[in-house]
Design an enzyme around this catalytic site. Structure first.
Site, PDB file in Angstrom:
ATOM      1  N   ARG A   1       0.833  -1.205   0.000  1.00  0.00           N
ATOM      2  CA  ARG A   1       0.000   0.000   0.000  1.00  0.00           C
ATOM      3  C   ARG A   1       0.866   1.253   0.000  1.00  0.00           C
ATOM      4  O   ARG A   1       2.046   1.224   0.338  1.00  0.00           O
ATOM      5  CB  ARG A   1      -0.913   0.010   1.235  1.00  0.00           C
TER       6      ARG A   1
ATOM      7  N   GLY B   1       2.032   4.979   1.490  1.00  0.00           N
ATOM      8  CA  GLY B   1       2.202   5.507   2.837  1.00  0.00           C
ATOM      9  C   GLY B   1       3.416   4.964   3.551  1.00  0.00           C
ATOM     10  O   GLY B   1       4.283   4.321   2.958  1.00  0.00           O
TER      11      GLY B   1
ATOM     12  N   ILE C   1      -9.017   1.498   5.009  1.00  0.00           N
ATOM     13  CA  ILE C   1      -9.024   2.470   6.095  1.00  0.00           C
ATOM     14  C   ILE C   1      -8.916   1.762   7.437  1.00  0.00           C
ATOM     15  O   ILE C   1      -9.157   0.555   7.547  1.00  0.00           O
ATOM     16  CB  ILE C   1     -10.302   3.338   6.074  1.00  0.00           C
TER      17      ILE C   1
ATOM     18  N   CYS D   1       2.894   7.276  10.196  1.00  0.00           N
ATOM     19  CA  CYS D   1       2.764   7.902   8.878  1.00  0.00           C
ATOM     20  C   CYS D   1       3.853   8.931   8.619  1.00  0.00           C
ATOM     21  O   CYS D   1       3.672   9.855   7.816  1.00  0.00           O
ATOM     22  CB  CYS D   1       1.382   8.516   8.707  1.00  0.00           C
TER      23      CYS D   1
END
Length: 245
Positions: free
Chosen positions: A92, A94, A181, A198
């Site tokens: 993913r 990030g 999410i 993050c």
């Protein structure tokens, strides 16, 4: 948890992600027991491939993970401050984040080629889904153009202080979405202290949850709110039969 789009997400027409009448309902699954991360990824990959081939319906899968950290494609080794739980490298977007009990993870496998092949609009729609879900618990979630995810103002902590209550991390394969999410309901927030969440190290920006904000909620209530908000944005759902264990 993907890199912030260059155009303002609040101006994007995320409503275009909702299909026209007659579009097949999205399958809605809930796992009652924690799911190991490798198992979840394998399930997502297989389902996304089947969706791309037209062999399976779209799917939203709600679950919890045992305590773990994941590193996205922009992750840095220096963001892992303490090897407290297993770390998984994932495809993913990030950087580093935490998953664990008390956090509702929603893996979203939608065919954006049939809906709208626009990743920025898709991220904006995911943010709107979270914001609408939080609104059911009288929590005002907000977007930030320089920080993907959903944030809550914390003026009681000081001027400019904000906490992230939900993270977003997506991947697309043949325009089918993977990952999704994570909303903090009642996780152990101390587990975030072993990473730079993050990649955001500014002390004004922390992590919170519904319980931390004084909004008692059980996971089943959150699931109901998530489904209602999802259908308003992405369209009709149908319960999975049988559900994933």
């Amino acid at each position: 948890m993907i890199n912030a789009p260059t155009s303002p997400r609040q101006t994007l027409d995320w409503t275009a992600l909702k299909p026209a009448d007659g579009f097949p309902a999205v399958e809605w699954r809930i796992s009652d027991s924690p799911v190991a991360y490798p198992e979840a990824v394998a399930t997502m990959e297989a389902r996304a491939a089947a969706i791309a081939l037209g062999e399976a319906p779209e799917l939203v899968w709600l679950l919890e993970h045992p305590p773990l950290y994941t590193a996205g494609t922009s992750g840095h080794a220096t963001d892992l401050l303490e090897e407290r739980f297993p770390l998984f490298t994932t495809g993913r977007g990030g950087q580093l984040t935490y998953h664990g009990p008390g956090q509702r993870v929603a893996y979203v496998m939608l065919d954006l080629k049939r809906r709208r092949p626009d990743v920025r609009a898709y991220v904006a729609a995911l943010e709107q889904w979270i914001i609408a879900t939080l609104d059911a618990f009288n929590v005002r979630g907000e977007r930030r153009e320089d920080r993907v995810g959903v944030w809550v103002r914390r003026p009681e902590k000081g001027d400019g202080y904000e906490d992230k209550i939900a993270a977003i991390g997506v991947r697309l394969k043949r325009w089918v979405s993977l990952h999704g999410i994570a909303i903090n309901v009642e996780p152990d927030l101390s587990h975030f202290k072993a990473i730079v969440p993050c990649g955001i190290s500014d002390p004004r920006y922390g992590v919170t949850s519904l319980i931390d904000l004084g909004r008692p909620a059980v996971m089943t209530d959150v699931d109901v709110a998530m489904r209602a908000a999802f259908e308003n944005i992405f369209g009709e759902t149908r319960a999975s039969t049988p559900a994933i264990a």
